[in-house]
Every structure is written in C-alpha cells, then in structure tokens.
Design a protein around this motif. Sequence first.
Motif, PDB file in Angstrom:
ATOM      1  N   LYS A  19       0.851  -1.185   0.000  1.00  0.00           N
ATOM      2  CA  LYS A  19       0.000   0.000   0.000  1.00  0.00           C
ATOM      3  C   LYS A  19       0.890   1.239   0.000  1.00  0.00           C
ATOM      4  O   LYS A  19       1.653   1.457   0.953  1.00  0.00           O
ATOM      5  CB  LYS A  19      -0.927   0.024   1.204  1.00  0.00           C
ATOM      6  N   LEU A  20       0.793   2.013  -1.047  1.00  0.00           N
ATOM      7  CA  LEU A  20       1.537   3.257  -1.145  1.00  0.00           C
ATOM      8  C   LEU A  20       0.707   4.397  -0.562  1.00  0.00           C
ATOM      9  O   LEU A  20      -0.515   4.416  -0.702  1.00  0.00           O
ATOM     10  CB  LEU A  20       1.889   3.575  -2.589  1.00  0.00           C
ATOM     11  N   SER A  21       1.383   5.332   0.050  1.00  0.00           N
ATOM     12  CA  SER A  21       0.738   6.520   0.593  1.00  0.00           C
ATOM     13  C   SER A  21       1.413   7.755   0.029  1.00  0.00           C
ATOM     14  O   SER A  21       2.594   7.734  -0.319  1.00  0.00           O
ATOM     15  CB  SER A  21       0.842   6.539   2.120  1.00  0.00           C
ATOM     16  N   CYS A  22       0.645   8.823  -0.043  1.00  0.00           N
ATOM     17  CA  CYS A  22       1.192  10.099  -0.503  1.00  0.00           C
ATOM     18  C   CYS A  22       0.548  11.207   0.314  1.00  0.00           C
ATOM     19  O   CYS A  22      -0.677  11.321   0.348  1.00  0.00           O
ATOM     20  CB  CYS A  22       0.913  10.309  -1.980  1.00  0.00           C
ATOM     21  N   GLU A  23       1.380  11.999   0.959  1.00  0.00           N
ATOM     22  CA  GLU A  23       0.899  13.141   1.719  1.00  0.00           C
ATOM     23  C   GLU A  23       1.157  14.415   0.928  1.00  0.00           C
ATOM     24  O   GLU A  23       2.283  14.661   0.486  1.00  0.00           O
ATOM     25  CB  GLU A  23       1.581  13.231   3.075  1.00  0.00           C
ATOM     26  N   ALA A  24       0.098  15.189   0.759  1.00  0.00           N
ATOM     27  CA  ALA A  24       0.198  16.441   0.012  1.00  0.00           C
ATOM     28  C   ALA A  24       0.108  17.628   0.957  1.00  0.00           C
ATOM     29  O   ALA A  24      -0.575  17.579   1.974  1.00  0.00           O
ATOM     30  CB  ALA A  24      -0.908  16.520  -1.028  1.00  0.00           C
ATOM     31  N   SER A  25       0.809  18.691   0.612  1.00  0.00           N
ATOM     32  CA  SER A  25       0.752  19.903   1.421  1.00  0.00           C
ATOM     33  C   SER A  25       0.963  21.117   0.522  1.00  0.00           C
ATOM     34  O   SER A  25       1.407  20.991  -0.618  1.00  0.00           O
ATOM     35  CB  SER A  25       1.820  19.876   2.519  1.00  0.00           C
ATOM     36  N   GLY A  26       0.610  22.267   1.044  1.00  0.00           N
ATOM     37  CA  GLY A  26       0.881  23.506   0.336  1.00  0.00           C
ATOM     38  C   GLY A  26      -0.315  24.175  -0.291  1.00  0.00           C
ATOM     39  O   GLY A  26      -0.197  25.293  -0.806  1.00  0.00           O
ATOM     40  N   ARG A  27      -1.486  23.499  -0.252  1.00  0.00           N
ATOM     41  CA  ARG A  27      -2.675  24.118  -0.824  1.00  0.00           C
ATOM     42  C   ARG A  27      -3.899  23.323  -0.390  1.00  0.00           C
ATOM     43  O   ARG A  27      -3.770  22.313   0.294  1.00  0.00           O
ATOM     44  CB  ARG A  27      -2.581  24.191  -2.342  1.00  0.00           C
ATOM     45  N   THR A  28      -5.084  23.749  -0.823  1.00  0.00           N
ATOM     46  CA  THR A  28      -6.321  23.083  -0.432  1.00  0.00           C
ATOM     47  C   THR A  28      -6.445  21.766  -1.178  1.00  0.00           C
ATOM     48  O   THR A  28      -6.814  21.709  -2.347  1.00  0.00           O
ATOM     49  CB  THR A  28      -7.531  23.984  -0.727  1.00  0.00           C
ATOM     50  N   PHE A  29      -6.162  20.701  -0.487  1.00  0.00           N
ATOM     51  CA  PHE A  29      -6.037  19.368  -1.080  1.00  0.00           C
ATOM     52  C   PHE A  29      -7.286  18.939  -1.839  1.00  0.00           C
ATOM     53  O   PHE A  29      -7.203  18.385  -2.938  1.00  0.00           O
ATOM     54  CB  PHE A  29      -5.725  18.375   0.040  1.00  0.00           C
ATOM     55  N   SER A  30      -8.446  19.183  -1.272  1.00  0.00           N
ATOM     56  CA  SER A  30      -9.690  18.654  -1.835  1.00  0.00           C
ATOM     57  C   SER A  30     -10.060  19.269  -3.181  1.00  0.00           C
ATOM     58  O   SER A  30     -10.949  18.758  -3.861  1.00  0.00           O
ATOM     59  CB  SER A  30     -10.838  18.848  -0.842  1.00  0.00           C
TER      60      SER A  30
END
Length: 124
Positions: A19-30
């Motif tokens: 299972k790969l995961s990816c965390e995003a940051s820096g803006r409104t993800f949705s």
Amino acid sequence: QVQLVESGGGLVQAGGSLKLSCEASGRTFSNYAMGWFRQAPGKEREFVAAISWRSGRTSYADSVKGRFTMSRDNAKNMVYLQMNSLKPEDTANYYCTTTKSPFSDNVRWPDVYWGQGTQVTVSS
C-alpha cells in the motif's frame, strides 16, 4: 509551494500486496485531482491511476485494473494506492502526482506536480 511525499514502497514477492501513501501539502487538497504514475528502468513513465477532486471517481490503466485501488482522505491530505496480486512487471518507481490547476481532473503530463517517488520491486 506544493509538496508530495510518497511512502510505502519496498520489496515483495509476486502475488503479494503493498500500500503506497502520498501526503500532500501547500494548498487546499480537496480541490485537486490526484494520480499515480510509474517508471521502470529503461521505460517511459506511464499512468497508473487517478482520482477526481470532487466525486472521488477513480480511473486505472488496463494493466492494473482489478488489482490496484486508489483512494483519498481529504481530511488527512492523503492519497493511497492499494496494490494486490503484484507481478514482476509492476516493478517501478511510483510517483504521486496532482494537477497544477484546481477543479480539474486532467491528471496528465505536463499539467501535474510530482513527488520524489517510491520504489516498488516485485520478485518472481
């Protein structure tokens, strides 16, 4: 500044799961569609899966359909790629991507940002 950080890669035997995961940051993800691409040594980068920004609808490459499942958790700014029944030909560096523009489901090069990648190796 958009940041994408992948994790979860590793070495697994054929038929196994990761299972790969990816965390995003820096803006409104949705507001942004997300995707996974992969690149094996000596091969071109190829699309694996994508998930829309609004409906959560997913799409997959034919080569992984029925084996991989992509999901997102907007509360955690995370996307996941559950990979089952892995095959040696799934061996590649897997990249998390997101559209540069909001409210778009066009997860296609060059209109995306990329993470640094996570290596998946499937032994036969």
